[in-house]
Design a protein around this motif. Structure first.
Motif, PDB file in Angstrom:
ATOM      1  N   GLU A 132       0.860  -1.184   0.000  1.00  0.00           N
ATOM      2  CA  GLU A 132       0.000   0.000   0.000  1.00  0.00           C
ATOM      3  C   GLU A 132       0.899   1.238   0.000  1.00  0.00           C
ATOM      4  O   GLU A 132       1.758   1.380   0.871  1.00  0.00           O
ATOM      5  N   THR A 133       0.734   2.091  -0.989  1.00  0.00           N
ATOM      6  CA  THR A 133       1.606   3.260  -1.146  1.00  0.00           C
ATOM      7  C   THR A 133       0.808   4.546  -0.981  1.00  0.00           C
ATOM      8  O   THR A 133      -0.415   4.551  -0.988  1.00  0.00           O
ATOM      9  N   LYS A 134       1.554   5.639  -0.866  1.00  0.00           N
ATOM     10  CA  LYS A 134       0.945   6.959  -0.713  1.00  0.00           C
ATOM     11  C   LYS A 134       1.469   7.905  -1.782  1.00  0.00           C
ATOM     12  O   LYS A 134       2.585   7.744  -2.283  1.00  0.00           O
ATOM     13  N   MET A 135       0.640   8.888  -2.109  1.00  0.00           N
ATOM     14  CA  MET A 135       1.036   9.964  -3.004  1.00  0.00           C
ATOM     15  C   MET A 135       1.012  11.279  -2.239  1.00  0.00           C
ATOM     16  O   MET A 135       0.294  11.417  -1.243  1.00  0.00           O
ATOM     17  N   GLY A 136       1.793  12.238  -2.717  1.00  0.00           N
ATOM     18  CA  GLY A 136       1.795  13.559  -2.104  1.00  0.00           C
ATOM     19  C   GLY A 136       1.869  14.641  -3.168  1.00  0.00           C
ATOM     20  O   GLY A 136       2.109  14.359  -4.350  1.00  0.00           O
ATOM     21  N   TYR A 137       1.653  15.867  -2.739  1.00  0.00           N
ATOM     22  CA  TYR A 137       1.743  17.023  -3.654  1.00  0.00           C
ATOM     23  C   TYR A 137       2.513  18.135  -2.947  1.00  0.00           C
ATOM     24  O   TYR A 137       2.152  18.529  -1.838  1.00  0.00           O
ATOM     25  N   TRP A 138       3.584  18.593  -3.566  1.00  0.00           N
ATOM     26  CA  TRP A 138       4.356  19.718  -3.049  1.00  0.00           C
ATOM     27  C   TRP A 138       3.867  20.978  -3.764  1.00  0.00           C
ATOM     28  O   TRP A 138       4.075  21.151  -4.958  1.00  0.00           O
ATOM     29  N   TYR A 139       3.162  21.827  -3.013  1.00  0.00           N
ATOM     30  CA  TYR A 139       2.558  23.022  -3.605  1.00  0.00           C
ATOM     31  C   TYR A 139       2.568  24.136  -2.571  1.00  0.00           C
ATOM     32  O   TYR A 139       2.270  23.904  -1.402  1.00  0.00           O
ATOM     33  N   GLN A 140       2.926  25.347  -3.025  1.00  0.00           N
ATOM     34  CA  GLN A 140       3.003  26.525  -2.152  1.00  0.00           C
ATOM     35  C   GLN A 140       3.902  26.255  -0.944  1.00  0.00           C
ATOM     36  O   GLN A 140       3.563  26.578   0.199  1.00  0.00           O
ATOM     37  N   ASN A 180       5.883   9.368   0.926  1.00  0.00           N
ATOM     38  CA  ASN A 180       5.177   9.088  -0.315  1.00  0.00           C
ATOM     39  C   ASN A 180       6.051   8.327  -1.313  1.00  0.00           C
ATOM     40  O   ASN A 180       7.257   8.544  -1.380  1.00  0.00           O
ATOM     41  N   PHE A 181       5.406   7.458  -2.094  1.00  0.00           N
ATOM     42  CA  PHE A 181       6.093   6.830  -3.218  1.00  0.00           C
ATOM     43  C   PHE A 181       6.225   7.835  -4.357  1.00  0.00           C
ATOM     44  O   PHE A 181       7.304   8.061  -4.884  1.00  0.00           O
ATOM     45  N   TRP A 182       5.109   8.446  -4.743  1.00  0.00           N
ATOM     46  CA  TRP A 182       5.135   9.453  -5.807  1.00  0.00           C
ATOM     47  C   TRP A 182       4.790  10.808  -5.217  1.00  0.00           C
ATOM     48  O   TRP A 182       3.844  10.940  -4.441  1.00  0.00           O
ATOM     49  N   LEU A 183       5.569  11.819  -5.584  1.00  0.00           N
ATOM     50  CA  LEU A 183       5.315  13.178  -5.131  1.00  0.00           C
ATOM     51  C   LEU A 183       5.252  14.094  -6.336  1.00  0.00           C
ATOM     52  O   LEU A 183       6.252  14.292  -7.036  1.00  0.00           O
ATOM     53  N   ASN A 184       4.075  14.629  -6.616  1.00  0.00           N
ATOM     54  CA  ASN A 184       3.951  15.654  -7.649  1.00  0.00           C
ATOM     55  C   ASN A 184       4.506  16.963  -7.107  1.00  0.00           C
ATOM     56  O   ASN A 184       4.390  17.246  -5.905  1.00  0.00           O
ATOM     57  N   PRO A 244       8.445  17.594 -12.867  1.00  0.00           N
ATOM     58  CA  PRO A 244       7.016  17.360 -12.622  1.00  0.00           C
ATOM     59  C   PRO A 244       6.759  16.587 -11.343  1.00  0.00           C
ATOM     60  O   PRO A 244       5.638  16.537 -10.856  1.00  0.00           O
ATOM     61  N   GLY A 245       7.810  15.967 -10.787  1.00  0.00           N
ATOM     62  CA  GLY A 245       7.635  15.194  -9.569  1.00  0.00           C
ATOM     63  C   GLY A 245       8.848  14.333  -9.306  1.00  0.00           C
ATOM     64  O   GLY A 245       9.851  14.393 -10.035  1.00  0.00           O
ATOM     65  N   LEU A 257       3.987  20.380   1.860  1.00  0.00           N
ATOM     66  CA  LEU A 257       3.798  18.986   1.484  1.00  0.00           C
ATOM     67  C   LEU A 257       2.402  18.550   1.896  1.00  0.00           C
ATOM     68  O   LEU A 257       2.045  18.626   3.074  1.00  0.00           O
ATOM     69  N   GLN A 258       1.600  18.125   0.913  1.00  0.00           N
ATOM     70  CA  GLN A 258       0.214  17.767   1.187  1.00  0.00           C
ATOM     71  C   GLN A 258      -0.072  16.338   0.721  1.00  0.00           C
ATOM     72  O   GLN A 258       0.487  15.879  -0.274  1.00  0.00           O
ATOM     73  N   PRO A 259      -0.957  15.619   1.442  1.00  0.00           N
ATOM     74  CA  PRO A 259      -1.373  14.294   0.970  1.00  0.00           C
ATOM     75  C   PRO A 259      -2.091  14.426  -0.370  1.00  0.00           C
ATOM     76  O   PRO A 259      -2.660  15.476  -0.688  1.00  0.00           O
ATOM     77  N   TRP A 260      -2.084  13.336  -1.147  1.00  0.00           N
ATOM     78  CA  TRP A 260      -2.707  13.374  -2.469  1.00  0.00           C
ATOM     79  C   TRP A 260      -3.152  11.965  -2.848  1.00  0.00           C
ATOM     80  O   TRP A 260      -2.727  10.988  -2.254  1.00  0.00           O
ATOM     81  N   GLY A 261      -4.057  11.882  -3.817  1.00  0.00           N
ATOM     82  CA  GLY A 261      -4.366  10.588  -4.410  1.00  0.00           C
ATOM     83  C   GLY A 261      -5.635   9.926  -3.941  1.00  0.00           C
ATOM     84  O   GLY A 261      -5.931   8.808  -4.358  1.00  0.00           O
TER      85      GLY A 261
END
Length: 428
Positions: free
Chosen positions: A82-90, A295-299, A308-309, A93-97
């Motif tokens: 089970e993996t997690k995604m995140g988003y780096w914005y402003q 996170n496994f993938w971070l946009n 892009p990530g 670091l925020q959860p995503w997906g």
């Protein structure tokens, strides 16, 4: 007595072609210019760790890949996590997906979140992609999600993955990427991805051994310089100045190499190959003492980062140290692609320390950069009609690369499935 067939390229597709041919009683000879099998899945020695130059992961829908594992008795090497995604914005670091992460995402209005989520959900459920083939991806997404969600969640991903090509991409191609990740979820809120014990090399070596067991041959450091075509028929291949005769030739090398390798193809066919576009990649891999995120993938959407990530691979496959892949996609003729490796390594250190301020210089054990000139085909609207067919008018010649399973994005499973089917067709 089976046919003697030359296979150009020992990436996953080329190995899949040879694997199927050898199992069907033919005599494939694989020619690979590199000193190892695997293409973009090939492993290298990263200061004592054998690991792929470019990251790979597997989804529960990768049926062709899983079928080969079963045939080789390697199914027990497959691990699901089970993996997690995140988003780096402003600078945050925020959860995503998943829907909860979308609702809590800071920097986007509620209506923009709703439109984005609805578009992602409908894309995951969609099966008929043909109506999207001739549509422009940017137009399709912006119409669905609106200007705000496009600006926050999509624009930089397009610009730093496709550069000058970002405003002329097929909606079908982008849709397939959304759907693949969406279908890797085993519930609305949870994502499951897979890895092989030992990495992709476990599969590659298994296929290689099986090919050789069934009397196939793999030649490394053996670049073919010309495919010999006479009177509309394949005669063989030229290597080291000598012609070796074959009943058929199946090429799985990147399509931009074809005009140089097969100048005797009809002129209109050569022009179709020459018109196809690709982007290159400089992929930095970092070995760290600390993780960057969970996170496994971070946009990433950051004006100070031209990526892009990034992929934190060890949040999928546990290893002794933390491994992070940071890809810089860029057209091969762009000045950025000619910059020295150190420029990219310095950027990655700076980016990772910005995302995780607890990282110090001493936490970076090693960094390397790998380059691949034809890493990503560019699929424009109407790509299906632009792509030359795998079965050529030249008797005994098949030509394909990762472009040929459009609208699916390049992947190990897609390459295996297409390669095995092409082998069956070619051997008829």
């Amino acid at each position: 007595m089976g046919q003697r067939i030359a296979v150009l390229g020992a990436g996953p597709m080329g190995l899949a072609v040879a694997y199927q041919l050898a199992r069907d009683g033919h005599q494939p000879v694989v020619f690979e210019a590199d000193d190892r099998i695997g293409g973009m899945t090939a492993a290298f020695d990263f200061s004592g760790l054998s690991i792929e130059r470019y990251y790979h992961f597997h989804c529960i829908s990768d049926h062709a890949f899983l079928a080969v594992l079963d045939e080789l008795g390697l199914e027990n090497k497959m691990q699901w996590v089970e993996t997690k995604m995140g988003y780096w914005y402003q600078n945050r670091l925020q959860p995503w997906g998943n829907p909860i992460a979308l609702l809590k995402f800071r920097g986007l209005s509620l209506i923009a979140k709703f439109r984005y989520g609805l578009h992602a959900f409908l894309s995951t459920k969609r099966n008929d992609w043909k109506p999207l083939d001739n549509q422009n991806a940017q137009t399709w997404i912006r119409r669905a999600v609106g200007a705000e969600a496009w600006e926050v969640l999509w624009r930089r991903l397009f610009e730093y993955k496709f550069y000058d090509y970002s405003d002329n991409l097929s909606a079908a191609w982008i849709w397939s990427r959304i759907r693949r990740i969406g279908r890797s979820r085993y519930s609305l809120f949870r994502e499951k991805l897979g890895y092989l014990d030992g990495g992709s090399n476990t599969l590659l070596q298994g296929m290689k051994n099986d090919i050789e067991t069934h009397k196939g041959e793999i030649r490394l450091s053996a670049p073919v310089t010309r495919v010999v075509i006479e009177e509309g028929c394949v005669k063989g291949v030229e290597i080291n100045g000598k012609v070796e005769h074959f009943d058929k030739v199946i090429s799985t090398i990147p399509l931009p190499y074809i005009p140089r390798l097969m100048p005797d193809l009809p002129q209109d066919v050569l022009e179709r190959f020459a018109a196809l576009k690709n982007v290159a990649v400089v992929c930095v891999i970092a070995k760290l003492r600390k993780s960057v995120t969970e996170n496994f993938w971070l946009n990433t959407n950051d004006p100070e980062m031209d990526i892009p990530g990034l992929v934190e691979y060890t949040n999928l496959r546990p290893l002794d140290h933390h491994i992070v892949y940071v890809p810089f996609y860029v057209p091969g003729d762009h000045p950025l692609f000619s910059e020295p490796d150190q420029n990219f390594l310095d950027k990655v250190q700076r980016y990772l320390k910005k995302i995780n301020p607890e990282l110090r210089d001493e936490d970076f054990i090693d960094l390397r950069a790998s380059r691949y000139r034809y890493a990503q085909p560019i699929c424009e609207p109407g790509f299906l009609d632009r792509l030359p067919p795998a079965k050529q008018s030249i008797k005994g010649l098949w030509i394909a690369d990762t472009s040929h399973y459009y609208p699916e994005d390049r992947g190990i499973s897609e390459s295996i499935g297409f390669g095995r089917q092409m082998a069956r067709d070619a051997a008829k």
